[in-house]
Design a protein around this motif. Structure first.
Motif, mmCIF file in Angstrom:
data_model
loop_
_atom_site.group_PDB
_atom_site.id
_atom_site.type_symbol
_atom_site.label_atom_id
_atom_site.label_comp_id
_atom_site.label_asym_id
_atom_site.label_seq_id
_atom_site.Cartn_x
_atom_site.Cartn_y
_atom_site.Cartn_z
ATOM 1 N N GLU A 38 0.872 -1.187 0.000
ATOM 2 C CA GLU A 38 0.000 0.000 0.000
ATOM 3 C C GLU A 38 0.900 1.225 0.000
ATOM 4 O O GLU A 38 2.031 1.192 0.501
ATOM 5 C CB GLU A 38 -0.910 -0.020 1.233
ATOM 6 N N ASP A 43 0.943 3.802 1.711
ATOM 7 C CA ASP A 43 1.265 4.445 2.992
ATOM 8 C C ASP A 43 2.265 3.637 3.824
ATOM 9 O O ASP A 43 2.552 3.992 4.963
ATOM 10 C CB ASP A 43 -0.010 4.686 3.801
ATOM 11 N N TRP A 44 2.780 2.527 3.278
ATOM 12 C CA TRP A 44 3.673 1.652 4.056
ATOM 13 C C TRP A 44 4.883 2.408 4.613
ATOM 14 O O TRP A 44 5.195 2.352 5.795
ATOM 15 C CB TRP A 44 4.133 0.472 3.197
ATOM 16 N N LEU A 77 4.037 4.954 7.379
ATOM 17 C CA LEU A 77 3.675 4.290 8.641
ATOM 18 C C LEU A 77 4.929 3.801 9.363
ATOM 19 O O LEU A 77 5.073 3.977 10.579
ATOM 20 C CB LEU A 77 2.728 3.117 8.373
ATOM 21 N N ARG A 122 0.666 -4.144 8.062
ATOM 22 C CA ARG A 122 0.273 -2.758 7.776
ATOM 23 C C ARG A 122 -0.945 -2.355 8.620
ATOM 24 O O ARG A 122 -0.984 -1.254 9.191
ATOM 25 C CB ARG A 122 -0.045 -2.623 6.281
ATOM 26 N N LEU A 123 -1.943 -3.237 8.727
ATOM 27 C CA LEU A 123 -3.138 -2.919 9.506
ATOM 28 C C LEU A 123 -2.804 -2.792 10.990
ATOM 29 O O LEU A 123 -3.399 -1.968 11.697
ATOM 30 C CB LEU A 123 -4.209 -3.988 9.287
ATOM 31 N N LYS A 155 -1.372 0.638 11.400
ATOM 32 C CA LYS A 155 -2.431 1.649 11.295
ATOM 33 C C LYS A 155 -3.275 1.710 12.566
ATOM 34 O O LYS A 155 -3.679 2.792 13.013
ATOM 35 C CB LYS A 155 -3.329 1.346 10.094
ATOM 36 N N GLU A 202 -3.619 4.892 14.704
ATOM 37 C CA GLU A 202 -4.965 5.470 14.742
ATOM 38 C C GLU A 202 -5.321 5.876 16.167
ATOM 39 O O GLU A 202 -5.855 6.968 16.406
ATOM 40 C CB GLU A 202 -5.975 4.446 14.216
ATOM 41 N N TYR A 255 -10.212 -5.488 12.188
ATOM 42 C CA TYR A 255 -9.617 -4.146 12.128
ATOM 43 C C TYR A 255 -10.711 -3.071 12.138
ATOM 44 O O TYR A 255 -10.627 -2.094 12.895
ATOM 45 C CB TYR A 255 -8.757 -4.021 10.864
#
Length: 638
Positions: free
Chosen positions: A498, A500-501, A504, A567-568, A571, A575, A617
């Motif tokens: 993704e 945004d890797w 992050l 990745r999740l 995030k 978050e 998630y």
């Protein structure tokens, strides 16, 4: 050229015109088996098989005289017991031989005979699933022949000569082939196809080839060269272990070797064809890290070298690997693994040869187009073997007694890694990734072996004894470790996972570094002196350490984490940090934010099976927003 010229004289006429002394020609003769179109005659064999006698024995080092016609790195047979050794130094007619077997009982006057060829690995069907010693002697065959104790002077071929393999041709008679072309396939195990390649130095037209059952020494094809010479090709090849196998082109390391280990894949990734070092003190988890990489890394073939390891640790490896299930196929991990066992009580000289044997086997599978992962455990024991042999040769010692050439020898080993295009008319792409464990005394990485390794490798996974004592595994210290492949692989991660890797990852690293700075303040003046935003940073960094970096190798779900789940997880932690930062600015107390029940769900997210990850998630994100919003409302009502 006269008809009765020996092959030796033909060699001189073809290759020796640029050499100024006969000794250079003898060097050529030593490499005859690897030169195109040259086959040594009996006369040449007699020329090369220099015979001498023992003058001095010093542990694994034997000084032989009368060896003027021998060459550097020739394999020799020592005494009537025919112990195997290798020439490592020549002065006049005296040769220094490192013997790969126990030398007790040897004395002056016993015979020493050179074979005229360098130490070479046998390459062909039968490698996968085998367990060899440091010079590629099959330990299971030796046990059947001599029992559980290694017998000196035993001569057993590395690959079984009586086992029959079913050969399926992939070319037809009349087709042209060059070095590296695949001429046929053997199904070696249920999950590995063994590609039979045209040997180095052979090219021409296939005269005959046929499907059938063959042993490794039987001819499977005949290739006729441009000069009319016919070359018989078998499934067995030999290659000198100290020479890297050639390739057409080395490619940029811009693809990761995905391991499923979060601290590696996210923070300190290794490229396919890359090199990494895992230094750490006793008990810090080097062996478990290498086991995890062997089991989960995206490699088709695993070569594991136990170089000078403790006997009980090597026994664990030999017992565990056959029982480990390959997660991709369900078969035993041994169905795609080659093990080289050279324990610390085995002769020290064989330890020095073991990593060359292992990497030659790994290069052979790389040339088939496979992705190969090589684990060397550990290069410190290998360096100690170098130091012992150097001392017996009375060479000038370098730092801490290691030889001055320690750095160059390490570089020669690690530089054989890489992602390459192979030699062939239609080149395949293969990769050889090398992960070397380093065992610095007392965990002090300022010692010479660690420092020489760090100058060569591009990935450093620094294992920390303090983390291991706190039961944080893998105990890779995120403040001292690094990967120089991050920038070259940024495009791959942002495209294949993704976009945004990278951002992050950068935010997580920044929070971990800020935590280290804030902890220094806490030690001086206490937690109460920190502002609410700084306390939130500490709490988020704690979540990164405990919920993300800590990974249970023995949990059926947590042992491997796909990139999308990693990745999740990133995030989710960030978050909570972003939402809480906004709420702090509105006046909510930090203690209430830290004690929210959603923390437990964030921590348990890593145990969620992959097929339920996306739904879980979304639920946890909703819960974060709900609970933080409720806190904000309570504050307004109050």
């Amino acid at each position: 050229m006269k008809e009765n010229l020996s092959t030796f004289e033909k060699c001189l006429s073809r290759y020796g015109h640029s050499y100024r002394c006969a000794a250079s020609a003898f060097f050529i003769i030593g490499f005859m088996p690897f030169l195109p179109g040259i086959k040594p005659t009996r006369k040449d064999m007699d020329l090369r098989m220099s015979k001498g006698t023992i003058k001095k024995v010093a542990g694994p080092l034997v000084i032989a005289e009368g060896m003027r016609d021998a060459n550097m790195f020739d394999v020799v047979r020592v005494s009537s017991q025919r112990l195997i050794g290798e020439i490592i130094e020549i002065h006049g007619d005296k040769a220094s031989v490192q013997v790969y077997e126990e030398t007790s009982g040897l004395g002056p006057g016993e015979p020493v005979e050179s074979t005229g060829a360098p130490l070479s690995a046998e390459l062909g069907p039968g490698l996968i699933g085998s367990i060899f010693d440091g010079i590629q002697r099959p330990l299971d065959d030796i046990m059947q022949q001599t029992g559980t104790r290694l017998t000196r002077g035993v001569e057993i071929p590395s690959l079984k000569r009586d086992k029959v393999w079913h050969f399926v041709p992939s070319v037809k008679a009349g087709e042209p082939v060059v070095t590296g072309d695949v001429i046929g396939v053997v199904q070696e195990t249920e999950i590995v196809k063994h590609y039979i390649m045209v040997p180095y130095g052979v090219e021409g037209t296939v005269v005959s080839i046929a499907e059938g059952d063959y042993t490794v020494t039987q001819t499977v094809a005949v290739v006729q060269g441009a000069d009319g010479k016919k070359n018989e090709i078998t499934m067995l090849q030999k290659w000198p272990v100290r020479r890297g196998r050639p390739y057409k082109e080395k490619l940029s390391p811009d693809m990761p070797l995905v391991t499923g280990q979060r601290v590696i894949d996210t923070l300190f990734p290794i490229a396919k064809g890359g090199v990494a070092a895992v230094p750490g003190p006793f008990g810090s988890g080097k062996t478990v890290v290498q086991h995890q990489l062997a089991k989960w890394a995206e490699a088709d073939i695993v070569v594991y070298i136990g170089c000078g390891e403790r006997g009980n640790e090597m026994t664990d490896v030999l017992n565990e690997f056959p029982e480990l299930k390959d997660p991709k196929t369900g078969y035993s991990l041994m169905k795609r693994t080659v093990l080289i066992a050279n324990t610390s009580d085995m002769p020290v000289a064989a330890r020095e040869a073991s990593i060359y044997t292992g990497i030659t086997i790994a290069e052979y599978f790389r040339d088939m187009g496979y992705s190969v992962a090589l684990m060397a455990d550990s290069t410190s024991r290998w360096a100690e073997a170098l130091r012992e042999m150097s001392g017996r040769l009375e060479e000038m010692p370098g730092e801490e007694g290691y030889p001055a050439y320690l750095g160059s020898r390490l570089a020669q080993f690690y530089e054989r890694a890489g992602r390459v295009k192979t030699l062939a008319a239609n080149p395949r792409e293969g990769a050889l990734s090398v992960i070397g464990a380093v065992s610095p005394p007392g965990g002090d990485i300022s010692e010479p072996v660690s420092q020489a390794t760090l100058r060569i490798v591009k990935v450093f996974w620094g294992l920390d004894a303090q983390l291991a004592y706190r039961r944080h595994f893998p105990a890779i210290n995120w403040l001292t470790s690094y990967s120089l492949y991050v920038d070259t692989m940024e495009k791959w991660f942002n495209t294949k996972v993704e976009s945004d890797w990278t951002s992050l990852r950068a935010r997580m690293m920044h929070l971990l570094q800020e935590e280290a700075e804030l902890e220094e303040i806490v030690k001086l003046v206490g937690m109460d002196a920190l502002s609410a935003p700084d306390r939130l940073k500490l709490e988020t960094a704690r979540s990164i350490r405990e919920d993300f970096l800590h990974q249970d190798a023995f949990h059926e779900v947590d042992t491997y984490t796909p990139l999308e789940k990693q990745r999740l997880m990133m995030k989710l932690i960030l978050e909570f940090y972003d939402v809480s930062s906004q709420t702090l600015a509105d006046g909510v107390l930090i203690d209430k934010l830290i004690s929210l029940p959603v923390h437990e769900r964030i921590g348990r997210f890593k145990y969620t099976p992959y097929d339920r990850v996306k739904a879980e998630y979304d639920e946890v994100v909703r819960e974060i927003h709900t609970q933080v919003s409720e806190l904000a409302q309570q504050k307004e009502e109050f």
